[in-house]
Enzyme design. Structure first.
Site, PDB file in Angstrom:
ATOM      1  N   ARG A 149      15.428  20.274  -3.197  1.00 49.56           N
ATOM      2  CA  ARG A 149      14.082  20.514  -3.718  1.00 49.56           C
ATOM      3  C   ARG A 149      14.082  20.492  -5.242  1.00 49.56           C
ATOM      4  O   ARG A 149      13.230  19.884  -5.875  1.00 49.56           O
ATOM      5  CB  ARG A 149      13.566  21.862  -3.209  1.00 49.56           C
TER       6      ARG A 149
ATOM      7  N   ASP B 189      15.589  21.157  11.427  1.00 46.33           N
ATOM      8  CA  ASP B 189      14.510  22.147  11.428  1.00 46.33           C
ATOM      9  C   ASP B 189      13.168  21.487  11.147  1.00 46.33           C
ATOM     10  O   ASP B 189      13.096  20.422  10.529  1.00 46.33           O
ATOM     11  CB  ASP B 189      14.777  23.238  10.390  1.00 46.33           C
ATOM     12  N   GLU B 190      12.112  22.133  11.588  1.00 50.58           N
ATOM     13  CA  GLU B 190      10.742  21.770  11.236  1.00 50.58           C
ATOM     14  C   GLU B 190      10.493  20.269  11.402  1.00 50.58           C
ATOM     15  O   GLU B 190      10.089  19.582  10.471  1.00 50.58           O
ATOM     16  CB  GLU B 190      10.434  22.212   9.799  1.00 50.58           C
TER      17      GLU B 190
END
Length: 548
Positions: free
Chosen positions: A157, A320-321
């Site tokens: 990120r 994930d997600e």
């Protein structure tokens, strides 16, 4: 007068005696041949912080020495890479005659060196001589409670440079952690090169700008400043070597088939939807890999690239997600479901997971993934990072998996440190040092042998710089290290919060931008600008009906 001995994590058994040993009165570091790399590392660290240079001699060196030895009578297990606590057990004795550090495996000697460094004055942890090389007389017998004791560093990120990764490895080592998990890919950037895929470095490793403030706060725009960076293959090899020298396991994570915006910006033909740029903001996006041979080939190439560099047994596949929106309308996914007899679109993710596991198993690796890989059935040999809540610890164990316990309410250090309005921007939540100190990573009724260990997460959406990461991590990481290492009865008898003030002196000496216990320093506050606190309700993930 006996000096106060304050260590984090607290050893399982510690007996102090009167008196100190001045290491400058010793003749050498005497070490078994297998331990010479650790001996020279210790010699370098002593020289850096105290000015003392002890030469390294063989195991038969006489006189007064700092002795590092392998104890063949101790049972450390056959393969320390399998994460046995016995491999990290050690005994450390400091007397007027010298220092004796013994373990069954070099990993245990490495943990003992970390303890020895904390026995030195805090200023001995500085980068230039600032303290005398004096340690108290003490006898320590120690072994970790849990096998996996880790910290996850998100370099996707916000990119964190290589030198900071190396510093975090050192800090993990000082706290007797043994795992550094690198989150290398996400929607906002791909952080390692694949030489055969040049558009990764050209396109996927940078974004045009970044959202100002919190992603859900629409009162701010974007900063207009490109952000990026990535590790070359040589960088990854350096990180691997640095960690190996300290007996720290690097767990690389390539997060697929979701969180794929960055790679699809470079290779849109691998996706199930329209091409979009690397994401300048944060959240969960619908872009996923299309279940095609070409997309699978790319993913397997990426996993092979990191598996060949990092020799540890684990590779993290993320998982994930993963939204199913694009697969639900994809003819390719529908054809796969019909061919494989899938009743639910979530089976497409399970198809990817199985292919990842098969490739990595063929390379001698074990797969670990976030707890969503349980949906549709993860291969039995896969370990599971449980992040949603502790009910999924029980679910994963019931399904036959080993578990790394890392539930968001206790170990996500991108949550706020306190209710203080001056805390800098975080995603949401509240995780105080007191909350961490009171947590047991093994839920009631769970077989502790099935819990590999525990790990804290440093997600970097709102941690743009190394200083921001340090403020979020410390001293919460220090407290978690004790939760992971020290038996509950020992923790209760000597509470870690009573030793934190002493430990902060070490963090200060190391130049760590830690959060003071009383709250942020004036220059660490969020203020009213782009780092201003933004309060957003945090709701713990609901327990799925089948999670128990």
């Amino acid at each position: 007068m006996q000096r106060r001995i304050s260590l984090i994590p607290q050893p399982q058994q510690l007996t102090a005696a009167d008196g100190d040993l001045d290491l400058s009165t010793l003749d050498a570091i005497a070490a078994d041949p297998e331990l010479h790399p650790l001996a020279w590392l210790l010699s370098d660290l002593l020289n850096r912080g105290t000015g003392l240079r002890l030469t390294v001699a063989g195991p038969d060196a006489g006189g007064r020495v700092l002795r590092l030895r392998l104890d063949t009578a101790a049972d450390g297990g056959d393969r320390p890479d399998d994460l046995t606590t016995a491999a990290e057990a050690y005994r450390l004795d400091v007397t007027g005659a010298g220092v004796d550090l013994a373990a069954a495996h070099p990993a245990g000697v490495s943990r003992g060196i970390a303890t020895l460094r904390q026995l030195l004055p805090a200023d001995a942890l500085r980068e230039a001589p600032a303290a005398a090389p004096v340690v108290p007389h003490v006898s320590i017998t120690d072994e970790p409670r849990l096998r996996w004791r880790g910290v996850m560093l998100d370099v996707a990120r916000h990119f964190q440079p290589k030198d900071f990764v190396l510093k975090m490895i050192d800090r993990a080592w000082l706290h007797r952690l043994n795992v550094v998990h690198l989150h290398l890919t996400d929607d906002q950037g791909w952080r390692f090169e694949i030489p055969s895929r040049p558009r990764i470095a050209e396109v996927a490793t940078w974004r045009a700008e970044t959202k100002i403030g919190h992603a859900v706060d629409e009162s701010h725009g974007y900063d207009g400043t490109p952000h990026g960076g990535h590790f070359s293959v040589s960088d990854l090899r350096e990180i691997a070597s640095y960690a190996r020298e300290r007996h720290i396991m690097i767990v690389p994570e390539v997060n697929l088939p979701g969180h794929a915006r960055a790679v699809l910006a470079a290779y849109p033909e691998l996706g199930a939807g329209e091409a979009k740029p690397v994401s300048p903001t944060f959240g969960v996006f619908e872009e996923v890999l299309e279940p095609t041979p070409e997309a699978l080939d790319f993913a397997l190439e990426a996993y092979t690239a990191v598996a060949e560099v990092f020799e540890g047994p684990f590779v993290h596949i993320g998982g994930d997600e993963v939204p199913t929106t694009q697969w639900e309308s994809s003819p390719v996914a529908r054809e796969l479901m019909e061919r494989e007899g899938m009743e639910d679109v979530r089976g497409v993710q399970a198809w990817f997971t199985k292919a990842f596991c098969d490739r990595l198993a063929a390379m001698g690796k074990r797969v670990i993934g976030w707890d969503e890989i349980l949906d549709g059935g993860a291969p039995a040999e896969a370990a599971v990072s449980v992040w949603r809540n502790e009910a999924y610890v029980k679910k994963a164990i019931a399904a036959g998996h080993e578990v790394v316990s890392c539930p968001e309410p206790f170990v996500y250090y991108d949550h706020y440190e306190s209710a203080d309005p001056d805390e800098p921007l975080r995603i949401h939540g509240l995780t105080t040092v007191e909350k961490v100190a009171g947590w047991d990573p093994v839920p009631p009724g769970v077989d502790e042998s099935k819990v590999l260990g525990v790990q804290c997460q440093l997600w970097s959406e709102y941690l743009p710089s190394p200083k921001d990461v340090e403020y979020a991590a410390f001293p919460r990481l220090s407290v978690l290290a004790e939760v992971a290492w020290t038996d509950p009865a020992v923790r209760e008898a000597n509470p870690v919060l009573e030793r934190l003030d002493d430990h902060l002196e070490r963090l200060h000496a190391m130049g760590i931008w830690y959060r003071p216990l009383e709250g942020p320093a004036p220059w660490q506050r969020g203020g009213t600008g782009r780092r201003a606190r933004y309060d957003r309700a945090f709701t713990e993930h609901a327990v799925a009906e089948h999670a128990e």
